[in-house]
Structures are given as C-alpha cells and as structure tokens.
Design a protein around this motif. Structure first.
Motif, mmCIF file in Angstrom:
data_model
loop_
_atom_site.group_PDB
_atom_site.id
_atom_site.type_symbol
_atom_site.label_atom_id
_atom_site.label_comp_id
_atom_site.label_asym_id
_atom_site.label_seq_id
_atom_site.Cartn_x
_atom_site.Cartn_y
_atom_site.Cartn_z
ATOM 1 N N ASP A 140 0.815 -0.903 -0.050
ATOM 2 C CA ASP A 140 0.039 -0.140 -0.323
ATOM 3 C C ASP A 140 0.778 1.275 -0.035
ATOM 4 O O ASP A 140 0.767 2.038 -1.190
ATOM 5 C CB ASP A 140 -0.643 0.034 1.459
ATOM 6 N N ILE A 167 0.606 4.552 -2.942
ATOM 7 C CA ILE A 167 1.054 5.847 -2.498
ATOM 8 C C ILE A 167 2.395 6.038 -3.348
ATOM 9 O O ILE A 167 2.438 7.507 -3.635
ATOM 10 C CB ILE A 167 0.773 6.515 -0.581
ATOM 11 N N LYS A 213 -3.910 6.557 4.673
ATOM 12 C CA LYS A 213 -3.199 6.688 2.848
ATOM 13 C C LYS A 213 -3.873 7.917 2.447
ATOM 14 O O LYS A 213 -3.152 9.001 2.560
ATOM 15 C CB LYS A 213 -4.048 5.233 2.550
ATOM 16 N N ALA A 249 -7.191 7.606 -3.005
ATOM 17 C CA ALA A 249 -7.162 6.554 -2.186
ATOM 18 C C ALA A 249 -8.636 5.816 -2.387
ATOM 19 O O ALA A 249 -9.019 4.669 -1.405
ATOM 20 C CB ALA A 249 -7.444 7.144 -0.578
#
Length: 182
Positions: A5, A9, A99, A172
């Motif tokens: 994850d 990003i 996030k 996101a």
C-alpha cells in the motif's frame, strides 16, 4: 497498512509530480514546434539543419513523460505488482497516518511547490509580454503558449491546495466521499 500500500501511495505521488514535469515538456514542445514551423517558412534563416530533429526529440520526450504519468496514476496496482514481493502484501507497516492523509499532505506539498516554482516565471513572462504589447513590438508565438502553460500550472497548484482533501479521497479510492469539496 501493508508495505505494498505504501508503494502504491509513493507511485501515485510520483505520477502527480510528473504532471508538473509534463507541463514543462509541453512548453518545450510548443517552443520547438514554433521553431520548426518558422524554419519551414524561412528556410535559409536557420542554417542547413532544420528544426525537425529538435521538434521530434521534444515530441518524443513529451510522449514518454505522458505515458509515465498515465501508468503511474492509472495503473498503480500493476506497477506495484511488478516492483513488490509477495511478502510486501503480508507485512504490516505502522505509519503516522492513513492513506488518505498521506495523499492530502502530498497534494498540499505538490501544490505549494508548483506555485513557488511557477509564480516567478509567470510574472517575469507576463511583464515581458506586457512590455512587448505596450511598445507595439512583434510578439513571439511561443510567448503566449508559455504564458498559458504557466497559467495552467498555477491553476493546478491552486486546485491541488484547495481540493487536496477531495482529491486525496479520490486517489485513496474512497468512492463515497469524492464530492470535490474544498
């Protein structure tokens, strides 16, 4: 949050930054296209070598950056799969924020950097263009294109600042809160 994850990003943030770089590439493309068109109409002025090679290099560079932007922003999961290991999908990370918050912070930083780097250039070009207009000098074709591109960069910087929360929700993948509210 998994390690993969975090990769997603970072990849999207790089894609967002490359949008600013793409605008600079478009400005260069406008310059070289103007030179190329002028060299076609005034063959002897630019010497033996035409401007076709410089135009093609600028066009190729712009296309490559545009492809990178598309891949980094819209194909993030596929890029993450290529660069990560299976353990990255299992390993948990403890970050200070989620996030969406990281995207929001990044958008604010990108917006500020874009504004700080563009405002002086825009003011300088606008001052020069106003002087040309006031003195009835011929206005270079590429000068308007540069002003427009700098204006677009300023608009992107302002939009990144004003709509950072909404854009962060969109990035996101939080579909329920993407009402683009400042």
């Amino acid at each position: 949050m998994k390690k993969a994850d975090l990769y997603e990003i970072v990849i999207k943030i790089l894609g967002l930054y490359l949008i600013v770089t793409l605008l600079n590439q478009i400005r260069e493309l406008a310059l070289y296209s103007t030179l190329f068109l002028q060299s076609q109409s005034q063959i002897g002025q630019f010497g033996q070598n035409g401007q076709m090679s410089m135009f093609l290099v600028a066009l190729l560079g712009t296309l490559i950056v545009a492809i990178f932007v598309f891949v980094l922003i819209f194909r993030t999961k596929q890029v993450t799969k290529v660069i990560s290991r299976p353990s990255d999908y299992a390993e948990d990370l403890k970050l200070f924020a989620e996030k969406k918050t990281i995207y929001e912070i990044s958008l604010v930083i990108i917006g500020l950097v874009t504004l700080v780097l563009t405002v002086p250039d825009f003011i300088f070009r606008l001052k020069g263009y106003v002087q040309l207009v006031q003195n009835d000098f011929p206005k270079p074709k590429n000068e308007i294109a540069f002003l427009i591109i700098d204006g677009i960069k300023l608009a992107i910087g302002i939009l990144a600042l004003v709509y950072s929360k909404s854009l962060a929700s969109l990035l996101a993948n939080e579909r329920k809160t993407t009402n683009l509210k400042p």
